[in-house]
Design a protein around this motif. Structure first.
Motif, short mmCIF file in Angstrom:
data_model
loop_
_atom_site.label_atom_id
_atom_site.label_comp_id
_atom_site.label_asym_id
_atom_site.label_seq_id
_atom_site.Cartn_x
_atom_site.Cartn_y
_atom_site.Cartn_z
N ARG A 109 -34.31 -7.45 -43.92
CA ARG A 109 -34.95 -7.62 -42.43
C ARG A 109 -36.06 -8.44 -42.31
O ARG A 109 -36.26 -8.95 -41.20
N VAL A 134 -49.32 2.96 -49.02
CA VAL A 134 -50.33 4.03 -48.39
C VAL A 134 -49.60 5.30 -48.37
O VAL A 134 -49.99 6.56 -48.62
N SER A 135 -48.05 5.46 -47.95
CA SER A 135 -47.21 6.68 -47.70
C SER A 135 -47.08 7.41 -49.02
O SER A 135 -47.23 8.47 -49.04
N GLN A 144 -49.23 10.20 -50.34
CA GLN A 144 -49.48 11.08 -49.56
C GLN A 144 -48.40 12.48 -49.95
O GLN A 144 -48.81 13.59 -49.48
N GLN A 148 -48.32 16.97 -49.91
CA GLN A 148 -47.41 17.79 -49.36
C GLN A 148 -46.74 18.79 -50.16
O GLN A 148 -46.56 19.93 -49.92
N GLN A 156 -57.07 3.07 -44.37
CA GLN A 156 -55.97 2.37 -44.74
C GLN A 156 -54.89 3.19 -44.03
O GLN A 156 -53.70 2.40 -43.55
N GLN A 157 -54.89 4.36 -43.78
CA GLN A 157 -53.86 4.91 -43.07
C GLN A 157 -53.91 4.57 -41.33
O GLN A 157 -52.73 4.28 -40.78
N LEU A 203 -54.55 1.48 -40.62
CA LEU A 203 -53.63 0.22 -40.69
C LEU A 203 -52.11 0.49 -40.46
O LEU A 203 -51.52 -0.25 -39.87
N VAL A 204 -51.60 1.53 -41.10
CA VAL A 204 -50.32 1.60 -41.12
C VAL A 204 -49.76 2.33 -39.91
O VAL A 204 -48.98 1.68 -39.19
N PHE A 252 -50.11 -0.83 -37.51
CA PHE A 252 -48.76 -1.68 -37.51
C PHE A 252 -47.62 -1.17 -37.18
O PHE A 252 -46.92 -1.82 -36.28
N LEU A 277 -44.08 -7.51 -31.38
CA LEU A 277 -45.29 -8.00 -31.97
C LEU A 277 -46.04 -9.05 -31.18
O LEU A 277 -47.20 -9.13 -31.37
N ILE A 303 -46.36 20.45 -42.38
CA ILE A 303 -46.13 18.95 -42.84
C ILE A 303 -47.22 17.99 -42.43
O ILE A 303 -47.05 16.80 -42.22
N SER A 347 -49.62 16.69 -43.99
CA SER A 347 -49.86 15.69 -44.74
C SER A 347 -49.29 14.44 -44.76
O SER A 347 -49.10 13.60 -45.48
N LEU A 348 -47.98 14.66 -44.23
CA LEU A 348 -46.82 13.70 -44.11
C LEU A 348 -47.12 12.62 -42.73
O LEU A 348 -46.07 11.97 -42.47
N VAL A 369 -48.77 10.04 -42.49
CA VAL A 369 -48.40 8.57 -42.72
C VAL A 369 -46.95 8.18 -43.16
O VAL A 369 -46.56 6.95 -42.76
N PRO A 370 -46.36 8.99 -44.06
CA PRO A 370 -45.11 8.65 -44.29
C PRO A 370 -44.18 8.90 -43.13
O PRO A 370 -43.26 8.00 -43.02
N PHE A 418 -44.55 5.50 -41.15
CA PHE A 418 -43.84 4.64 -41.99
C PHE A 418 -42.53 4.60 -41.66
O PHE A 418 -41.80 3.56 -41.65
N LEU A 473 -41.68 3.03 -38.56
CA LEU A 473 -41.75 1.54 -38.61
C LEU A 473 -40.41 1.12 -39.20
O LEU A 473 -40.16 0.11 -38.69
N LEU A 481 -37.80 -1.42 -37.62
CA LEU A 481 -37.31 -2.73 -38.04
C LEU A 481 -35.82 -2.98 -38.22
O LEU A 481 -35.35 -3.93 -38.30
N LEU A 482 -35.37 -1.73 -38.71
CA LEU A 482 -33.98 -1.83 -38.82
C LEU A 482 -33.07 -1.56 -37.66
O LEU A 482 -31.85 -2.33 -37.51
#
Lengths: 311, 76
Positions: free
Chosen positions: A106, A121-122, A125, A129, B2-3, B5-6, B9, B17, B44, B46-47, B49-50, B53, B56, B60-61
């Motif tokens: 996409r 970046v992810s 991490q 965890q 950097q985090q 930035l995630v 975004f 956008l 959780i 430390s999760l 950033v994931p 993501f 995100l 997008l999907l």
């Protein structure tokens, strides 16, 4: 025909030099050369994705992390032979690459770069965890460590095999399809190319290569997989390596890998600015310089030299 | 760094956008969502950033234009 002969001859010369190197260099230099081999595999993989299929990835360090952790965890928990763990890293990263490649269908251009950046970046991490399984910030120590010469052999054997595989894939139907996708997606589709299949396939292959690079990377750091090692800098190094090598060509990759593998180490010994932080300055300046002088990377330089010789 | 930035975004994509107002809404939404996540599920933390993501990717999907973005129309 003559062109293929000269290509084969130069490949043979490079292979011979690489085979002799470990017996003439000091142990430290062998480990540096092994590092270049690791980057060779990674840059080669990224070049298949970015150079041939035109999908930019600023997150191949994530796949290297997955490959590296595969090696370290399998070695720690099951005492698996390290060569087997390389194959496992290849397979696991291939599957994960296909999965990541699906949403990437996409996206294009800067969006894809940012999304893969977010991936890079992810992923580091995750060990924080699940710290009992993946070792937290301390990392995972594999049960066996190997000598510098062993890593050198493994890294360059993988490089040679994967280079031939990449060459075989890219010279035929698949390579043609990927280049068509890169140059114009609409033209490619109208010529009967299944866009989703080829784009995800490129992602899978490229991730698998990065996985092998990650497995070798972990072996080269005394079998130690640490989240900090797989930061965003690693992903950017791979991207820089691919750009310096020349996107869309396999012949500059050795130079690109040497650039990112050696320059940070070499530049620490530059007087005055070569301290811990000066290293990054030197690296950045060199990247800018090389891209100014060689916008098509070393592959472009080789092409120009070949044209000169023929003229 | 950097985090951030995630997060940024993810927020920009959530808002759409090319929409400045969307960036504001997206930024607040992502920030509140992640803080609530960290507050209610401290195991959780430390999760974060994931999770950003994942948000995100989900946007997008499902809705690539974001909340306030416009669909791009291109000439072939």
């Amino acid at each position: 025909m003559r062109r293929r002969l000269s290509a084969l001859a130069s490949l043979g010369v490079v292979a011979a030099v690489l085979a002799i190197l470990p017996f003439t260099l000091s142990s430290y230099n062998v480990s540096l050369a092994a590092q270049v081999g690791v980057f060779f595999v990674g840059v080669l993989g990224l070049n298949i994705l970015t150079g041939y299929s035109g999908q930019i990835s600023a997150g191949h360090g994530a796949f290297m992390a997955i490959g590296g952790y595969t090696t370290a965890v399998m070695s720690r928990d099951h005492h698996t032979n390290l060569v087997v763990t390389i194959l496992l890293a290849f397979a696991i990263c291939f599957v994960i690459g296909l999965v990541v490649g699906l949403p990437a269908l996409r996206l294009s251009g800067a969006y894809l770069a940012l999304a893969t950046f977010a991936l890079a970046v992810s992923v580091p991490q995750l060990p924080l965890q699940w710290s009992t399984f993946l070792g937290g910030t301390g990392g995972v120590q594999s049960s066996t460590t190997v000598s510098d010469r062993w890593i050198y052999g493994a890294a360059w054997t993988c490089s040679a095999i994967l280079f031939v595989v990449a060459w075989l894939i890219l010279r035929g139907r698949v390579g043609r399809a990927l280049r068509a996708v890169r140059d114009s997606e609409i033209a490619a589709v109208s010529s009967g190319i299944e866009l989703p299949i080829y784009k995800t396939l490129a992602f899978g292959i490229s991730a698998a290569y990065a996985g092998v690079a990650g497995a070798l990377f972990v072996m080269a750091t005394n079998g130690f997989a640490q989240p900090a090692e797989f930061g965003i800098v690693l992903s950017l190094q791979l991207l820089i390596g691919a750009a310096v090598a020349g996107l869309g060509s396999l012949w500059g990759i050795l130079a690109g890998a040497a650039f990112v593998g050696l320059l940070p180490q070499v530049s620490t010994s530059v007087p005055v600015i070569g301290s811990e932080h000066g290293r990054d300055v030197v690296f950045g300046l060199m990247v800018v310089l090389v891209m100014l002088v060689l916008p098509d990377g070393f592959a472009g330089l080789l092409g120009r030299l070949r044209a000169l010789v023929r003229a | 760094m950097q985090q951030a930035l995630v997060y940024a975004f993810a927020a920009a994509v959530l808002g759409g956008l090319e929409s400045p107002g969307g960036a504001l809404v997206g930024g607040i939404a992502i920030g509140v969502f992640l803080e609530l996540l960290a507050g209610y599920l401290p195991q959780i933390v430390s999760l974060e950033v994931p999770f950003a993501f994942a948000v995100l990717l989900a946007i997008l999907l499902v809705k690539p234009t974001g909340l306030f973005g416009r669909r791009e129309v291109g000439r072939v």
